[in-house]
Design a protein around this motif. Structure first.
Motif, PDB file in Angstrom:
ATOM      1  N   GLY A 134     -64.114  45.530  25.445  1.00 55.23           N
ATOM      2  CA  GLY A 134     -63.852  45.959  26.810  1.00 55.23           C
ATOM      3  C   GLY A 134     -62.530  46.683  26.946  1.00 55.23           C
ATOM      4  O   GLY A 134     -61.794  46.835  25.973  1.00 55.23           O
ATOM      5  N   PHE A 135     -62.257  47.117  28.179  1.00 53.02           N
ATOM      6  CA  PHE A 135     -60.919  47.601  28.511  1.00 53.02           C
ATOM      7  C   PHE A 135     -60.138  46.362  28.928  1.00 53.02           C
ATOM      8  O   PHE A 135     -60.591  45.591  29.781  1.00 53.02           O
ATOM      9  CB  PHE A 135     -60.960  48.624  29.649  1.00 53.02           C
ATOM     10  CG  PHE A 135     -61.511  49.975  29.239  1.00 53.02           C
ATOM     11  CD1 PHE A 135     -61.755  50.288  27.904  1.00 53.02           C
ATOM     12  CD2 PHE A 135     -61.755  50.961  30.192  1.00 53.02           C
ATOM     13  CE1 PHE A 135     -62.242  51.539  27.522  1.00 53.02           C
ATOM     14  CE2 PHE A 135     -62.234  52.216  29.825  1.00 53.02           C
ATOM     15  CZ  PHE A 135     -62.488  52.503  28.489  1.00 53.02           C
ATOM     16  N   VAL A 136     -58.989  46.181  28.299  1.00 50.27           N
ATOM     17  CA  VAL A 136     -58.229  44.946  28.470  1.00 50.27           C
ATOM     18  C   VAL A 136     -56.859  45.273  29.077  1.00 50.27           C
ATOM     19  O   VAL A 136     -56.235  46.261  28.686  1.00 50.27           O
ATOM     20  CB  VAL A 136     -58.077  44.238  27.097  1.00 50.27           C
ATOM     21  CG1 VAL A 136     -57.106  43.066  27.171  1.00 50.27           C
ATOM     22  CG2 VAL A 136     -59.445  43.776  26.586  1.00 50.27           C
ATOM     23  N   VAL A 137     -56.447  44.431  30.021  1.00 47.25           N
ATOM     24  CA  VAL A 137     -55.136  44.631  30.678  1.00 47.25           C
ATOM     25  C   VAL A 137     -54.405  43.296  30.766  1.00 47.25           C
ATOM     26  O   VAL A 137     -55.032  42.243  30.748  1.00 47.25           O
ATOM     27  CB  VAL A 137     -55.298  45.214  32.115  1.00 47.25           C
ATOM     28  CG1 VAL A 137     -56.026  46.543  32.096  1.00 47.25           C
ATOM     29  CG2 VAL A 137     -55.996  44.226  33.050  1.00 47.25           C
ATOM     30  N   PRO A 138     -53.070  43.330  30.891  1.00 49.79           N
ATOM     31  CA  PRO A 138     -52.338  42.085  31.135  1.00 49.79           C
ATOM     32  C   PRO A 138     -52.752  41.508  32.495  1.00 49.79           C
ATOM     33  O   PRO A 138     -53.015  42.266  33.434  1.00 49.79           O
ATOM     34  CB  PRO A 138     -50.874  42.529  31.161  1.00 49.79           C
ATOM     35  CG  PRO A 138     -50.842  43.851  30.455  1.00 49.79           C
ATOM     36  CD  PRO A 138     -52.166  44.490  30.719  1.00 49.79           C
ATOM     37  N   GLU A 139     -52.757  40.174  32.566  1.00 51.25           N
ATOM     38  CA  GLU A 139     -53.136  39.469  33.807  1.00 51.25           C
ATOM     39  C   GLU A 139     -52.344  39.941  35.010  1.00 51.25           C
ATOM     40  O   GLU A 139     -52.840  39.945  36.132  1.00 51.25           O
ATOM     41  CB  GLU A 139     -52.905  37.959  33.654  1.00 51.25           C
ATOM     42  CG  GLU A 139     -54.030  37.182  33.000  1.00 51.25           C
ATOM     43  CD  GLU A 139     -55.241  36.977  33.913  1.00 51.25           C
ATOM     44  OE1 GLU A 139     -55.203  37.391  35.095  1.00 51.25           O
ATOM     45  OE2 GLU A 139     -56.227  36.406  33.412  1.00 51.25           O
ATOM     46  N   TYR A 140     -51.059  40.298  34.791  1.00 54.90           N
ATOM     47  CA  TYR A 140     -50.226  40.644  35.945  1.00 54.90           C
ATOM     48  C   TYR A 140     -50.648  41.946  36.607  1.00 54.90           C
ATOM     49  O   TYR A 140     -50.143  42.302  37.661  1.00 54.90           O
ATOM     50  CB  TYR A 140     -48.733  40.688  35.556  1.00 54.90           C
ATOM     51  CG  TYR A 140     -48.368  41.604  34.412  1.00 54.90           C
ATOM     52  CD1 TYR A 140     -48.351  42.995  34.542  1.00 54.90           C
ATOM     53  CD2 TYR A 140     -48.015  41.068  33.168  1.00 54.90           C
ATOM     54  CE1 TYR A 140     -48.003  43.828  33.493  1.00 54.90           C
ATOM     55  CE2 TYR A 140     -47.668  41.895  32.100  1.00 54.90           C
ATOM     56  CZ  TYR A 140     -47.665  43.273  32.271  1.00 54.90           C
ATOM     57  OH  TYR A 140     -47.335  44.080  31.219  1.00 54.90           O
ATOM     58  N   MET A 141     -51.570  42.673  36.006  1.00 59.48           N
ATOM     59  CA  MET A 141     -52.004  43.913  36.651  1.00 59.48           C
ATOM     60  C   MET A 141     -53.012  43.621  37.747  1.00 59.48           C
ATOM     61  O   MET A 141     -53.930  42.833  37.564  1.00 59.48           O
ATOM     62  CB  MET A 141     -52.582  44.884  35.619  1.00 59.48           C
ATOM     63  CG  MET A 141     -51.500  45.593  34.843  1.00 59.48           C
ATOM     64  SD  MET A 141     -52.160  46.624  33.541  1.00 59.48           S
ATOM     65  CE  MET A 141     -52.973  47.917  34.475  1.00 59.48           C
TER      66      MET A 141
END
Ligand code: PBE
Length: 308
Positions: free
Chosen positions: A289-296
């Protein structure tokens, strides 16, 4: 369950990583407390990441799926996939996290980054990056006749995400060769299920092919150790996914335990499927998947904004 396991492993992996990070001697001070709360409304995140997805190697299945994703989501008009390497992607992710900056990477599980950092997959309503997948065992035609013993072991080979994760974790402290050896020693019951009642051989050569990612370094090395214990002389080659399929189909390599299916390596599978034998899944529960930090402050690919 997968999540739980990663949490547990995360303590150790996190420790290791903080050592690495500390070793880098960053003198940026306490960047985490910066309060430049970015404009998270309309276009904010998209603009901040410069309409770019941070990707990995050009030959990876996930790279092709990501390109397809950029084409199929209308809201990703004008976006770029920046190809690099897995190490490059992880480096960029770590740097962004240190500075609490936004970043979108191509990611997958199992992977230790999920235990080291708070990350999330962006929802993928079109499913272009694939759903939960399997890793399959694929062998060349004729292997059953030529090497019935190896064939039988390969056919029986099946393990759980927790198994592969524990090899990956212990490899962080040693090497994949060492980690595979210890795992085989410590999991003799499981290994017995694959080898029970199967004859030994005397130094017959067999060639395994695999890919460069950590999951496949774990599985490839474990299979190497198991076949060596059975008396085989095993070569384990690391090649691009296209070459994994090509070499099995052409009979240059004997077997692989690396293909992610049905989506990640689906195009290679389709291309060569008449020319190999699929022994079915050896593990289930992987995901891209496309993964991002939780804070985003973003949850879905569909919430990203097109570039002007
Ligand atoms: N991966 C890990 C690979 C397969 C295993 C998802 C990066 C790929 O995209 O080909």
């Amino acid at each position: 369950m997968l999540k739980l396991c990663w949490k547990r492993l995360g303590i150790v992996a996190g420790l290791l990583l903080s050592l690495v990070v500390a070793g880098c001697g960053s003198d940026n001070g306490d960047s985490a407390s910066s309060d430049e709360s970015s404009d998270k409304s309309s276009g904010g995140v998209s603009e901040e990441v410069d309409y770019t997805i941070t990707g990995i190697e050009p030959g990876a299945g996930i790279t092709e799926l990501s390109k397809k994703t950029l084409e199929e989501y209308e809201n990703l008009e004008g976006w770029t996939l920046q190809e690099s390497s897995t190490a490059g992607m992880i480096g960029a992710l770590q740097e962004a996290i240190q500075n609490e900056e936004p970043i979108i990477v191509t990611g997958w599980t199992p992977h230790w980054i999920f235990s080291a950092y708070d990350l999330k997959f962006l929802e993928d309503p079109k499913g272009t990056l694939g759903k939960t997948e399997n890793i399959n065992t694929i062998v060349r035609k004729g292997l059953e006749e030529d090497m019935p013993i190896a064939y039988q072991i390969l056919d029986r080979f099946h393990w759980e995400p927790e198994d592969i994760e524990s090899v990956m974790l212990s490899a962080q402290e040693s090497s994949y060769e060492e980690a595979a050896k210890s795992w085989v020693e410590e999991n003799s019951k499981k290994v017995d299920e694959w080898t029970k009642g199967v004859d030994k051989v005397d130094g017959k050569e067999i060639e395994l092919v695999s890919t460069l990612w950590e999951t496949e370094r774990a599985s490839g090395n474990v299979m190497k150790v198991v076949l060596e214990q059975q008396g085989y002389e095993v070569t384990l080659k690391t090649v691009a996914p296209a070459i994994v399929f090509q070499s099995i189909a052409g009979g240059d390599a004997d077997a692989t335990v690396a293909p992610w299916l049905p989506t990640t390596h689906g195009s290679f599978y389709e291309k060569y499927k008449e020319d190999f034998v699929d022994l079915g899944e050896n593990l289930t529960g992987t995901k891209n998947g496309f993964v991002v930090p939780e804070y985003m402050d973003i949850e879905s690919i569909k919430d990203l904004q097109p570039k002007e």
